[in-house]
Design an enzyme around this catalytic site. Structure first.
Site, mmCIF file in Angstrom:
data_model
loop_
_atom_site.group_PDB
_atom_site.id
_atom_site.type_symbol
_atom_site.label_atom_id
_atom_site.label_comp_id
_atom_site.label_asym_id
_atom_site.label_seq_id
_atom_site.Cartn_x
_atom_site.Cartn_y
_atom_site.Cartn_z
ATOM 1 N N GLU A 191 44.918 30.173 71.149
ATOM 2 C CA GLU A 191 43.794 30.535 72.022
ATOM 3 C C GLU A 191 44.153 31.697 72.934
ATOM 4 O OE1 GLU A 191 40.078 30.618 73.711
ATOM 5 O OE2 GLU A 191 40.695 29.544 71.924
ATOM 6 N N GLY B 45 56.771 37.830 74.165
ATOM 7 C CA GLY B 45 55.603 37.481 73.353
ATOM 8 C C GLY B 45 55.999 37.103 71.938
ATOM 9 N N TYR C 288 50.989 42.416 66.525
ATOM 10 C CA TYR C 288 50.620 41.418 65.526
ATOM 11 C C TYR C 288 50.829 41.956 64.111
ATOM 12 C CZ TYR C 288 48.435 39.236 69.594
ATOM 13 O OH TYR C 288 48.190 38.693 70.818
#
Length: 145
Positions: free
Chosen positions: A71, A85, A119
């Site tokens: 989320e 991260g 990502y």
């Protein structure tokens, strides 16, 4: 830190949750889980929260396996580009393996190129042909009626 994320995403006007709400969601109703990243001073007398990931389990009918939906992932600005991260994502991947998940998914804002780059660097596919559909609290009530 939730407010910091909302400000960063330019969505502070949508933030209505309180600290008590988050505590209830994570520890009472247990509808979500969290990973946190923190600094620890050498004498372990002081800790500082520097990042977090909030996630929950979902399900893929095509795979007939559970999945993990991330989320939120947030790292405070002064601690970015230090691998925090990626560490949170790596830990989440270990959890997904332990739970025999078929996939991990999350959304990224189209203007957040730094996040998109991260990502993609870890092998993530930013899916161009899927859009998020959301019903808010009032719309859910209207639909239910």
């Amino acid at each position: 830190m939730l407010r910091e994320l909302a400000i960063f995403e330019k969505l502070e006007h949508q933030l209505t949750a309180s600290e008590d709400d988050m505590h209830d969601a994570l520890f009472v109703r247990r509808c979500a889980e969290a990973l946190v990243a923190q600094t620890v001073h050498q004498d372990e007398s002081e800790r500082q929260l520097v990042g977090y990931a909030i996630y929950f389990q979902n399900f893929s009918t095509f795979l007939c396996k559970p999945g993990i939906y991330l989320e939120d992932i947030y790292v405070r600005p002064n601690f970015r580009r230090l691998g925090i991260g990626k560490s949170l994502l790596r830990k989440l991947a270990h959890i997904a393996i332990e739970r025999d998940c078929g996939r991990m998914e999350w959304a990224v804002l189209d203007w957040n190129q730094n996040a998109i780059d991260v990502y993609q660097s870890i092998g993530g596919d930013v899916l161009p042909d899927w859009r998020i559909v959301r019903l808010g609290t009032e719309t859910i009530k209207e639909l239910a009626d």
